[in-house]
Structures are given as structure tokens and as C-alpha cells.
Scaffold this active site. Structure first.
Site, PDB file in Angstrom:
ATOM      1  CB  CYS A   1     -58.115  26.407  63.709  1.00 29.08           C
ATOM      2  SG  CYS A   1     -59.263  25.778  62.356  1.00 29.08           S
ATOM      3  CG  HIS A   2     -56.632  21.758  60.215  1.00 29.74           C
ATOM      4  ND1 HIS A   2     -56.548  22.538  59.734  1.00 29.74           N
ATOM      5  CD2 HIS A   2     -55.514  21.592  59.747  1.00 29.74           C
ATOM      6  CE1 HIS A   2     -55.516  23.203  58.655  1.00 29.74           C
ATOM      7  NE2 HIS A   2     -55.003  22.060  58.994  1.00 29.74           N
TER       8      HIS A   2
END
Length: 193
Positions: free
Chosen positions: A146-147
Site C-alpha cells: 500500500c506504500h
């Protein structure tokens, strides 16, 4: 009935990763990013398990060799190295079809690249707001990267529940080879559509 085992594993001095795994098939259920405190990592992993799974059987145990290997793999991913996870290695019990689709699309974004909320929404046939919601509640950060999801102007946005989330997100992306134009913005040519 799902049986989950969880452990908080020390990966380096003063660095801990919380991990939960399905006992029957060893799928990753939840994990944390590396944390400075065993207690904090432990509370995060327990909160994640409770949020995504209605469990009847749950035990917290000393780290097994299997969980230790997963922790070391997550530690490597935190530093931009190692083998990335596939969706087959991650439990999707309790996930909505949208979460599964968005996560699967995100796993296609290669190391060293990022995607915008809108770009990921287009790939997954969702909305940017839906993507944001899925990213904000990701039970397996680093395994589902998700980064790598950013704003259209290159701004990083938030990461995790900590106040240092943006700094941590930037550090992970830099270790993956993502170029930055300044502290909180990636180069636009690093964005895939």
C-alpha cells in the site's frame, strides 16, 4: 472456523514485527511494519486480527520457524529487497471482493514504481475513495504494498496509523528505488498507470 496463530518477532535489536497466520495452510492473515516496541507491534497485530476475522480459535505463541521466515521476508521488503508476496500466500477471509481485486491489481505494480489512487481505481474498476479506504485498512502492509499508492501530483500521502507514517513511506519507497523530487513528492515518471 479459522484457527490463527500470532507472534511478535524480533527482527533486529529494538525492531519487532507482528504476524498472524492461518494454521491450516500458513496463509498470512495480518502483519505489521517493523516497530520499535514489542508491545506496540503486539497490540497492532491483535487489533488487525479482530478487525478482519471473527475467530473462535486463536492463540498467541512463541515464534515458529515458519512465522520467523515470514518476519524476515517482511523485514527485507521493508528495505526494498527480497521476494514479494503473491495473493495466494495471503488469506482473504473476511475481505470484500473489492479489497481482493484492488489488492491483486496493486501487486502488479513493480518494485521502483508507484501508482496513483486514481490509476489503481481504474485498473480495479473502483473509485479513488474506495482504493483509499482499502489502503488505509490494509491488514498486511508490505505484503500488499500500500506504500506504493500516492496522489496524482506525486505527493506521498499517509501510511499506517503512526504520526511518522509519511516518513516511513518515503523511506520504504526510496529503498525500493523510487526517485523523489523533494521530501514528500516522488518524480512523476515513477508513476505507472
Amino acid at each position: 472456523m479459522t484457527e490463527i496463530i500470532a507472534a511478535t518477532i524480533q527482527v533486529k535489536p529494538r525492531k519487532w514485527i507482528g504476524i498472524a497466520s492461518n494454521i491450516s495452510n500458513e496463509e498470512l492473515v495480518a502483519c505489521t511494519t517493523p516497530m520499535d516496541s514489542k508491545e506496540v507491534a503486539n497490540s497492532y497485530i491483535l487489533a488487525s486480527i479482530r478487525r478482519f476475522h471473527l475467530l473462535r480459535l486463536f492463540s498467541q505463541s512463541p515464534p515458529s520457524k515458519s512465522l520467523d521466515r515470514v518476519a524476515q521476508r517482511l523485514w527485507q521488503l521493508f528495505h526494498g529487497k527480497g521476494e514479494e508476496f503473491t495473493l495466494d500466500e495471503i488469506s482473504q477471509k473476511g475481505w470484500s471482493p473489492a479489497r481482493t481485486k484492488i489488492s491483486n491489481c496493486l501487486l502488479q505494480v513493480p518494485l521502483g514504481k508507484v501508482i496513483t489512487y486514481g490509476g489503481l481505481a481504474k485498473r480495479a474498476r473502483s473509485s479513488p475513495r474506495g482504493v483509499g479506504s482499502v489502503m488505509a485498512s490494509n491488514p498486511v502492509p508490505l505484503a500488499i504494498p500500500c506504500h506504493r499508492v500516492i496522489h496524482a501530483d506525486g505527493r506521498l500521502g499517509k501510511f499506517g496509523r503512526s504520526t511518522s507514517g509519511t516518513r516511513v513511506k518515503a523511506a520504504i519507497l526510496r529503498s525500493e528505488g523510487v526517485p523523489f523530487r523533494d521530501e514528500d513528492y516522488v518524480e512523476l515518471d515513477a508513476i505507472v498507470e
